[in-house]
Design a protein around this motif. Structure first.
Motif, PDB file in Angstrom:
ATOM      1  N   PRO A  27       1.056  -1.390   0.344  1.00  0.00           N
ATOM      2  CA  PRO A  27       0.253  -0.035  -0.242  1.00  0.00           C
ATOM      3  C   PRO A  27       1.154   1.426   0.084  1.00  0.00           C
ATOM      4  O   PRO A  27       1.980   1.363   0.914  1.00  0.00           O
ATOM      5  N   PHE A  28       0.764   2.546  -0.605  1.00  0.00           N
ATOM      6  CA  PHE A  28       0.718   3.257  -0.313  1.00  0.00           C
ATOM      7  C   PHE A  28       1.161   4.202   0.449  1.00  0.00           C
ATOM      8  O   PHE A  28       0.291   4.973   1.147  1.00  0.00           O
ATOM      9  N   ASP A  29       2.671   3.858   0.852  1.00  0.00           N
ATOM     10  CA  ASP A  29       2.873   4.557   2.377  1.00  0.00           C
ATOM     11  C   ASP A  29       4.104   5.442   2.786  1.00  0.00           C
ATOM     12  O   ASP A  29       5.266   4.441   2.204  1.00  0.00           O
ATOM     13  N   VAL A  30       4.367   6.297   2.303  1.00  0.00           N
ATOM     14  CA  VAL A  30       6.218   7.571   2.305  1.00  0.00           C
ATOM     15  C   VAL A  30       7.044   6.579   2.853  1.00  0.00           C
ATOM     16  O   VAL A  30       8.496   5.779   2.735  1.00  0.00           O
ATOM     17  N   LYS A  31       6.602   6.098   4.834  1.00  0.00           N
ATOM     18  CA  LYS A  31       7.461   5.324   4.911  1.00  0.00           C
ATOM     19  C   LYS A  31       8.265   4.553   5.119  1.00  0.00           C
ATOM     20  O   LYS A  31       8.926   4.037   4.757  1.00  0.00           O
ATOM     21  N   ARG A  32       6.826   3.401   5.137  1.00  0.00           N
ATOM     22  CA  ARG A  32       7.678   2.122   4.401  1.00  0.00           C
ATOM     23  C   ARG A  32       8.135   2.069   3.472  1.00  0.00           C
ATOM     24  O   ARG A  32       9.073   1.223   2.592  1.00  0.00           O
ATOM     25  N   LEU A  33       7.837   2.573   1.802  1.00  0.00           N
ATOM     26  CA  LEU A  33       8.289   2.735   0.596  1.00  0.00           C
ATOM     27  C   LEU A  33       9.096   2.924   1.248  1.00  0.00           C
ATOM     28  O   LEU A  33      10.532   2.705   0.293  1.00  0.00           O
ATOM     29  N   ALA A  34       9.866   4.621   1.466  1.00  0.00           N
ATOM     30  CA  ALA A  34      11.550   4.590   1.617  1.00  0.00           C
ATOM     31  C   ALA A  34      12.438   3.393   2.307  1.00  0.00           C
ATOM     32  O   ALA A  34      13.316   3.473   1.908  1.00  0.00           O
ATOM     33  N   LYS A  35      11.890   3.247   3.461  1.00  0.00           N
ATOM     34  CA  LYS A  35      12.791   1.232   3.872  1.00  0.00           C
ATOM     35  C   LYS A  35      12.663   0.385   3.451  1.00  0.00           C
ATOM     36  O   LYS A  35      13.647  -0.421   2.949  1.00  0.00           O
ATOM     37  N   LEU A  36      11.394   0.516   2.435  1.00  0.00           N
ATOM     38  CA  LEU A  36      12.061  -0.251   0.786  1.00  0.00           C
ATOM     39  C   LEU A  36      13.181  -0.114   0.411  1.00  0.00           C
ATOM     40  O   LEU A  36      14.119  -1.368  -0.531  1.00  0.00           O
ATOM     41  N   VAL A  37      13.151   1.293  -0.570  1.00  0.00           N
ATOM     42  CA  VAL A  37      13.754   1.308  -1.070  1.00  0.00           C
ATOM     43  C   VAL A  37      15.415   1.461  -1.055  1.00  0.00           C
ATOM     44  O   VAL A  37      16.557   1.048  -1.340  1.00  0.00           O
ATOM     45  N   LYS A  79      20.282   5.654  -3.132  1.00  0.00           N
ATOM     46  CA  LYS A  79      21.350   5.338  -2.641  1.00  0.00           C
ATOM     47  C   LYS A  79      21.614   4.371  -3.059  1.00  0.00           C
ATOM     48  O   LYS A  79      20.636   3.244  -2.289  1.00  0.00           O
ATOM     49  N   GLY A  80      22.682   4.141  -3.307  1.00  0.00           N
ATOM     50  CA  GLY A  80      22.854   2.736  -3.643  1.00  0.00           C
ATOM     51  C   GLY A  80      23.102   2.510  -5.338  1.00  0.00           C
ATOM     52  O   GLY A  80      22.975   2.972  -6.233  1.00  0.00           O
ATOM     53  N   PRO A  81      23.335   1.287  -5.346  1.00  0.00           N
ATOM     54  CA  PRO A  81      24.200   0.885  -6.520  1.00  0.00           C
ATOM     55  C   PRO A  81      23.057  -0.131  -7.623  1.00  0.00           C
ATOM     56  O   PRO A  81      22.834   0.054  -8.178  1.00  0.00           O
ATOM     57  N   ASN A  82      22.286  -0.532  -7.269  1.00  0.00           N
ATOM     58  CA  ASN A  82      21.296  -0.720  -7.749  1.00  0.00           C
ATOM     59  C   ASN A  82      19.884  -0.132  -8.794  1.00  0.00           C
ATOM     60  O   ASN A  82      19.790   1.075  -8.430  1.00  0.00           O
ATOM     61  N   ALA A  83      19.738  -0.219  -9.842  1.00  0.00           N
ATOM     62  CA  ALA A  83      18.223   0.303  -9.732  1.00  0.00           C
ATOM     63  C   ALA A  83      16.556   0.005  -9.966  1.00  0.00           C
ATOM     64  O   ALA A  83      16.581  -1.394 -10.668  1.00  0.00           O
ATOM     65  N   ALA A  84      15.467   0.290 -10.546  1.00  0.00           N
ATOM     66  CA  ALA A  84      14.468   0.542 -10.052  1.00  0.00           C
ATOM     67  C   ALA A  84      13.174   1.083 -10.742  1.00  0.00           C
ATOM     68  O   ALA A  84      13.771   2.462 -11.235  1.00  0.00           O
ATOM     69  N   THR A  85      12.461   0.370 -10.920  1.00  0.00           N
ATOM     70  CA  THR A  85      10.702   1.431 -11.544  1.00  0.00           C
ATOM     71  C   THR A  85       9.980   1.723 -10.342  1.00  0.00           C
ATOM     72  O   THR A  85       9.757  -0.045 -10.026  1.00  0.00           O
ATOM     73  N   LEU A  86       9.487   2.641  -9.935  1.00  0.00           N
ATOM     74  CA  LEU A  86       8.440   3.002  -9.196  1.00  0.00           C
ATOM     75  C   LEU A  86       7.336   3.022  -9.541  1.00  0.00           C
ATOM     76  O   LEU A  86       7.878   4.150 -10.133  1.00  0.00           O
ATOM     77  N   ILE A  87       6.474   2.317  -9.166  1.00  0.00           N
ATOM     78  CA  ILE A  87       4.710   2.841 -10.105  1.00  0.00           C
ATOM     79  C   ILE A  87       4.289   2.201  -8.983  1.00  0.00           C
ATOM     80  O   ILE A  87       3.890   1.676  -8.385  1.00  0.00           O
ATOM     81  N   LEU A  88       3.772   4.197  -9.295  1.00  0.00           N
ATOM     82  CA  LEU A  88       2.008   4.616  -8.196  1.00  0.00           C
ATOM     83  C   LEU A  88       0.942   4.438  -8.741  1.00  0.00           C
ATOM     84  O   LEU A  88       0.795   5.144  -9.910  1.00  0.00           O
ATOM     85  N   THR A  89       0.334   3.786  -8.678  1.00  0.00           N
ATOM     86  CA  THR A  89      -1.462   3.471  -9.266  1.00  0.00           C
ATOM     87  C   THR A  89      -2.178   2.862  -8.621  1.00  0.00           C
ATOM     88  O   THR A  89      -1.805   2.358  -7.355  1.00  0.00           O
ATOM     89  N   ARG A  90      -3.217   2.875  -8.568  1.00  0.00           N
ATOM     90  CA  ARG A  90      -4.459   1.701  -8.548  1.00  0.00           C
ATOM     91  C   ARG A  90      -4.529   0.088  -8.360  1.00  0.00           C
ATOM     92  O   ARG A  90      -4.318  -0.255  -9.903  1.00  0.00           O
ATOM     93  N   VAL A  91      -4.869  -0.293  -8.390  1.00  0.00           N
ATOM     94  CA  VAL A  91      -4.979  -2.109  -7.809  1.00  0.00           C
ATOM     95  C   VAL A  91      -6.146  -2.220  -6.881  1.00  0.00           C
ATOM     96  O   VAL A  91      -6.321  -2.156  -5.863  1.00  0.00           O
ATOM     97  N   ALA A  92      -7.383  -2.592  -8.170  1.00  0.00           N
ATOM     98  CA  ALA A  92      -8.739  -2.747  -7.308  1.00  0.00           C
ATOM     99  C   ALA A  92      -9.032  -1.807  -6.683  1.00  0.00           C
ATOM    100  O   ALA A  92      -9.626  -2.138  -5.417  1.00  0.00           O
ATOM    101  N   GLY A  93      -8.898  -1.104  -7.085  1.00  0.00           N
ATOM    102  CA  GLY A  93      -9.216   0.597  -6.569  1.00  0.00           C
ATOM    103  C   GLY A  93      -8.189   0.978  -5.125  1.00  0.00           C
ATOM    104  O   GLY A  93      -8.361   2.051  -4.774  1.00  0.00           O
ATOM    105  N   LYS A  94      -7.580   0.283  -5.027  1.00  0.00           N
ATOM    106  CA  LYS A  94      -6.455   0.771  -3.914  1.00  0.00           C
ATOM    107  C   LYS A  94      -4.548   1.279  -4.367  1.00  0.00           C
ATOM    108  O   LYS A  94      -4.698   0.949  -5.338  1.00  0.00           O
ATOM    109  N   ARG A  95      -4.722   2.386  -3.507  1.00  0.00           N
ATOM    110  CA  ARG A  95      -3.533   2.894  -4.047  1.00  0.00           C
ATOM    111  C   ARG A  95      -2.134   2.320  -3.953  1.00  0.00           C
ATOM    112  O   ARG A  95      -2.224   1.370  -2.302  1.00  0.00           O
TER     113      ARG A  95
END
Length: 396
Positions: free
Chosen positions: A333-343, A372-388
């Motif tokens: 679920p889109f939560d900035v703090k959780r997302l920052a920890k994952l990144v 920060k770091g050596p890896n790369a990724a794409t972050l997709i912010l969207t709705r899945v089944a209506g949820k962010r």
């Protein structure tokens, strides 16, 4: 560009000087070039004219490739001109239907007419602006099968030709400079109603902006949305013999030297929404504009990620020119703090951010996430089944 500037530019001295100029890339280069040319005795008017053309030629290379080095432009003309690779597709459609004598109404600087002439069609460009018509005549001079007439579109008897091409001017201009843009089809030149009237008399192609109100598209024509390297560049409406039987909606996708087409008799019905799979697809903009997402999803055995969102999902990866495929590695679920920890945990330093259906400022979010770091990724912010949702993914 006004008539006086055109005369200066088309003088033997002006053309020789323009062709002799090296490429320049910065303000400092321009200042230096101006100083050198003025010291050589060239007038301020000539220097300004050739430097403007040199700049426009550099910009035009993305549309006209090597042809740009011998062409002349106005700002407005270059902005509206069709890319040569796309214009060649249009010209080929006329040729493949046996239409040999074509009138290009509102030819601008002559980009579409150039492609037609290169395919041995006999083309007459019609342009009401005197300066722009003169530039079109210069650009088409190498082709004996092309001519330019300085006249208004409504003064031409289109029945004297096999087919017509129209690119209505959607900008109010004077001497090649845009004064204002108009969203009102009645202000276009020719107006949309006049363009449709011409299409009722001869086989016709009409180039329009890709975001035009779809309610303005007549029921009987073929509507073709075209994207080039991911950018939807135009909509073309085809009438008469130029419209293919049974086809009313087309997404044409051009990437480099490859071309693919998705076509249907009508807008496709949306596919069903289903659970998020391992793969997420971002349809090309031409597919979205043509409303052929449902057809594409079913062709790939997928399902929509959410109602009202163009992205779709599937359990397997399928190569397709009509969508970009991502493999989802993490979803939450889109939560900035959780997302920052994952990144941070994934040591992601290069982060591409895409969003659809989620109101967020990507630049501000990137600053907060501080990747920060050596890896790369794409972050997709969207709705899945209506949820962010926030999805970390990699391009497949």
């Amino acid at each position: 560009m006004d008539a006086a500037e055109l005369v200066t530019l088309l003088s033997p001295e002006g053309l020789r000087l323009l062709d002799s100029l090296p490429h320049y890339d910065s303000t400092a280069d321009v200042v230096h070039t101006v100083s050198v040319l003025r010291a050589a005795g060239h007038s301020p008017e000539l220097v300004a004219a050739v430097l403007t053309q040199s700049r426009l030629r550099r910009r035009a290379a993305t549309k006209f490739d090597d042809f740009a080095d011998r062409m002349l432009f106005t700002e407005a003309g270059l902005e509206q001109a069709t890319r040569l690779s796309v214009a060649a597709l249009h010209a080929q459609r006329f040729r493949s239907n046996g239409l040999r004598r074509i009138v290009d109404l509102g030819c601008g600087i002559g980009g579409d007419a150039l492609a037609m002439a290169a395919l041995d069609l006999e083309v007459t460009g019609v342009e009401r602006d005197e300066v722009t018509a003169a530039l079109a005549a210069y650009n088409l001079a190498p082709w004996a099968n092309a001519e330019v007439v300085n006249a208004s579109a409504d003064s031409i008897r289109v029945e004297e030709y096999d087919g017509a091409w129209l690119d209505p001017a959607r900008r109010v201009t004077a001497s090649g400079h845009t004064i204002r843009r108009s969203r009102n089809p009645e202000d276009w030149s020719p107006s949309l109603d006049d363009a449709f009237a011409i299409a009722g008399r001869v086989p016709t192609g009409i180039k329009l902006g890709p975001g035009i109100d779809r309610d303005l598209i007549p029921a009987g024509c073929e509507a073709q949305w075209i994207s080039v390297d991911g950018d939807v560049v135009e909509l073309v409406l085809w009438f008469g013999a130029l419209a293919r039987p049974g086809i009313r909606r087309v997404a044409t996708v051009i990437a480099g030297t490859t071309r693919a087409e998705l076509a249907a008799a009508e807008d496709s019905v949306d596919a069903d929404v289903g659970p998020l799979g391992e793969y997420l697809y971002e349809p090309d903009g031409a597919v979205i504009r043509a409303r052929l997402i449902g057809q594409l999803v079913r062709d790939l055995g997928g399902r929509m990620a959410s109602d009202g969102i163009a992205w779709f999902t599937a359990d397997t990866a399928s190569a397709t020119p009509f969508a970009t495929c991502f493999r989802v590695t993490d979803s939450l679920p889109f939560d900035v703090k959780r997302l920052a920890k994952l990144v941070a945990a994934r040591r992601i330093g290069t982060l591409e951010i895409k969003k659809r259906g989620v109101d967020v400022d990507p630049a501000a979010l990137r600053k907060t996430l501080s990747p920060k770091g050596p890896n790369a990724a794409t972050l997709i912010l969207t709705r899945v089944a209506g949820k962010r949702m926030a999805l970390l993914a990699e391009r497949s």
